[in-house]
Motif scaffolding. Structure first.
Motif, PDB file in Angstrom:
ATOM      1  N   ASN A  60       0.909  -1.041  -0.183  1.00 20.84           N
ATOM      2  CA  ASN A  60       0.111  -0.072   0.053  1.00 20.84           C
ATOM      3  C   ASN A  60       0.831   1.122  -0.133  1.00 20.84           C
ATOM      4  N   LYS A  94       2.024   1.633  -3.463  1.00 11.53           N
ATOM      5  CA  LYS A  94       0.735   2.042  -4.174  1.00 11.53           C
ATOM      6  C   LYS A  94       0.406   3.624  -4.084  1.00 11.53           C
ATOM      7  N   TYR A  95       0.098   3.749  -2.689  1.00  8.54           N
ATOM      8  CA  TYR A  95      -0.698   4.920  -2.554  1.00  8.54           C
ATOM      9  C   TYR A  95       0.363   6.058  -2.115  1.00  8.54           C
ATOM     10  N   ASP A 139       4.786   6.573   4.713  1.00 10.57           N
ATOM     11  CA  ASP A 139       4.960   6.954   3.211  1.00 10.57           C
ATOM     12  C   ASP A 139       4.972   8.572   2.953  1.00 10.57           C
ATOM     13  N   ARG A 194     -12.810   1.239  -0.217  1.00 11.30           N
ATOM     14  CA  ARG A 194     -11.773   1.815  -0.737  1.00 11.30           C
ATOM     15  C   ARG A 194     -12.225   3.291  -0.800  1.00 11.30           C
ATOM     16  N   MET A 195     -11.131   3.947  -0.594  1.00  7.49           N
ATOM     17  CA  MET A 195     -11.190   5.437  -0.570  1.00  7.49           C
ATOM     18  C   MET A 195     -11.028   6.143  -2.047  1.00  7.49           C
ATOM     19  N   VAL A 208      -9.072  -4.339  -4.061  1.00  7.29           N
ATOM     20  CA  VAL A 208     -10.343  -4.515  -3.709  1.00  7.29           C
ATOM     21  C   VAL A 208     -11.106  -4.179  -2.286  1.00  7.29           C
ATOM     22  N   GLY A 209     -10.004  -3.567  -1.782  1.00  8.95           N
ATOM     23  CA  GLY A 209     -10.430  -2.989  -0.408  1.00  8.95           C
ATOM     24  C   GLY A 209     -10.270  -4.218   0.420  1.00  8.95           C
ATOM     25  N   LEU A 254      -6.211  -3.932   3.928  1.00  8.34           N
ATOM     26  CA  LEU A 254      -6.118  -3.399   5.447  1.00  8.34           C
ATOM     27  C   LEU A 254      -7.129  -4.022   6.536  1.00  8.34           C
TER      28      LEU A 254
END
Ligand code: ADP
Length: 537
Positions: free
Chosen positions: A439, A442-443, A464, A483-484, A495-496, A499
């Motif tokens: 994550n 990714k984010y 991050d 998912r945000m 796919v949420g 976490l």
């Protein structure tokens, strides 16, 4: 890579909202009605309470006044009757005893010789009475003596000789017969203004709120007697005015000899309404409180139902969304793998650099597929059993292993100097770390992983350099399938589940996870785990 379909967590559940809105409207109307009706009933209850009290008091004041009138005539008529019987020589000892019994307890009857001594040996006469009567009664004469004397009567008091010390509060009516004998009736005013007078007042049932004060006979006579209050039942009383409404009613009542210019006694009778009004308000408030509590309970149940319905709706939509996402997430890497394998199988590319790039893509896509399948399997396992087998895991070596797997120049680490062993399940920890690091890349683009120990716990942080997670989303991102929306509008694959899985695993290992804002504004995930005994400081 193909963008994933629109990913948003805002699910609109329209129909339930409509009936919940209608329920709320109904509830608000009911609440207004309940409060309005309560105020109406409080107003009418207050007025009728005051009216009832006024009626009860009028009746008992009337009874009191009547009994004073009877009492006024009593000593005179008793003394006259006694004189008549004595004159006719029918007043025997028995007859006198009978008359005395009838007159008691308020009146005492006496039959005395000319010196003022009782004619019947069984009679007892108060010491002060014989001198008073024998000194002041000429043959055939009669007299009325009041103690204490009202103002203005002092001058007319017939007294020639010094009298013994006289008691207060009495009325004596005496007559001397031609033969010289004396008949007398003594009215005990102490009793009149004590037990006797209170009896008619007590009949009203308001005795606890009544105060009776005997005004001094030396007080100036006030002929104005205020009329009893009348209650206007047509008017309206606001709830906050109830306890202020007519708290006290006061009457001045004449007792004996009201027809004379100087009444013998005046009474001030006060009825205090405040206690009854407070009690009424208290009862009505309790009733309103109970009704409101019931209505609140109802409102609370509407809220709970609305929430449950909304959650159910969200969960159904999220599941539908999830199925679509999972099939997309599975299909995308599979299609890529299929395509690159086809190219390699056909031998269409000779360029060794391109070949290496294709192999790398194949590796990445199959890793993505593997990670997704692993997450799905772990979620399934977690839902079935919450107990994970635990062992002592060297966290630092696991982190190093994962970092080398990620092979990303954007991942760095700052680990505690000594090795850290945590009580955990190795595979579960791997899942936690790979999701958090994945994550972060990714984010957040780049991230740092840190460890620290203290108080028997190991603190693991992944920070991050992304745009972070808004405060109101921090609890929600741990919910499954949530998912945000990305602030930059870019659609990221996922796919949420990551976490939700991380939270489930960490909690199954007796740990905890929280998310904060990092020093650079990015996301900072903090995981707390149990250190193996002996590792703790
Ligand atoms: P997925 O990544 O598959 O969407 P996750 O459960 O891992 O599912 O994450 C849930 C949501 O939390 C993501 O959609 C993302 O918006 C947000 N999120 C997770 N990690 C980060 C992060 N490091 N920075 C910003 N947002 C994040």
């Amino acid at each position: 890579m193909a963008p994933s379909p629109s990913q948003t967590s805002e699910f609109v559940v329209k129909r339930p909202q409509l009936w919940i809105g209608a329920l709320w409207l109904g509830w608000t109307i009911c609440l207004t009605l309940v409060v309005g009706l309560w105020a109406l009933s409080l107003s009418s209850a207050t007025l009728s309470l005051l009216n009832n009290r006024q009626l009860a008091m009028s009746a008992s004041l009337e009874a009191l006044s009547e009994s004073f009138q009877i009492l006024e005539r009593l000593p005179l008529s008793l003394a006259a009757g006694l004189r008549e019987e004595a004159r006719e020589a029918t007043l025997t000892s028995e007859r006198l005893r009978e008359l005395q019994k009838q007159a008691q307890p308020l009146c005492e009857l006496y039959y005395l010789n000319s010196e003022g001594q009782p004619l019947h040996s069984t009679d007892s006469v108060p010491e002060w009475l014989p001198p008073l009567l024998s000194a002041q009664l000429p043959p055939g004469g009669s007299l009325t003596v009041l103690r204490p004397l009202p103002p203005g009567l002092e001058a007319g008091r017939p007294s020639s000789r010094p009298l013994p010390e006289l008691p207060e509060n009495y009325l004596v009516v005496g007559s001397r017969l031609d033969s010289g004998e004396i008949v007398a009736c003594q009215l005990d005013l102490g009793l009149v203004f004590g037990v006797w007078m209170l009896r008619p007042l007590h009949r009203s049932g308001l005795e606890n709120d009544l105060t009776v004060v005997r005004l001094s006979p030396h007080e100036p006579w006030r002929p104005e007697i205020p009329p009893p209050p009348t209650v206007d039942l047509e008017r309206w009383i606001w709830p906050w005015e109830v306890t202020r409404e007519e708290p006290q009613w006061r009457w001045q009542v004449e007792t004996l000899f009201p027809r004379q210019s100087f009444p013998f006694q005046q009474l001030e009778i006060t009825l205090d309404n405040s206690r009854a009004l407070k009690q009424l308000l208290g009862q009505q408030l309790t009733r309103l409180g109970l009704t409101l509590a019931l209505m609140l309970a109802f409102a609370f149940s509407i809220v709970l139902t609305a929430r449950a319905v909304r959650r159910e709706g969200e969960s159904i939509q999220a599941r539908e969304h999830f199925v679509g996402m999972v099939s997309h997430e599975l299909r995308t890497p599979l299609a890529a793998i299929e395509m690159y394998l086809e190219i390699l199988r056909e031998g269409l590319v000779d360029d060794p650099e391109k070949l290496q790039q294709y192999h790398q893509i194949l590796g990445q896509e199959s890793a993505r597929l593997k990670s997704l399948v692993e997450n799905l399997l772990t979620v399934g396992t977690l839902q079935k059993c919450h107990e994970l087998e635990r062992e002592s895991v060297d966290l630092h070596s696991l982190i190093e292993e994962l970092l080398s797997q990620f092979q990303s120049p954007h991942l760095s680490s700052r680990l505690e100097a000594r090795p850290c062993r945590v009580l955990a399940n190795r595979e579960a920890l791997r899942g936690v770390l790979s999701n958090l690091l994945g994550n972060a890349l990714k984010y957040g683009g780049a991230a740092e992983i840190r460890t620290a120990t203290g108080a028997g716990r190991l603190i693991l942080e992944v920070e991050d350099e992304g745009s972070g997670i808004p405060r109101d989303q921090r609890a929600k991102i741990f919910e499954p399938y949530y998912r945000m929306d990305n602030p930059d509008g870019e659609k990221k694959a996922g796919v949420g589940l990551g976490l939700a899985l991380v939270k489930g695993l960490v909690e199954a290992l007796d740990g905890s996870i929280s998310v904060h804002e990092g020093a650079q504004g990015g996301a900072l995930f903090r995981v707390s785990l149990v250190l193996v005994e002996g590792e703790a400081e």
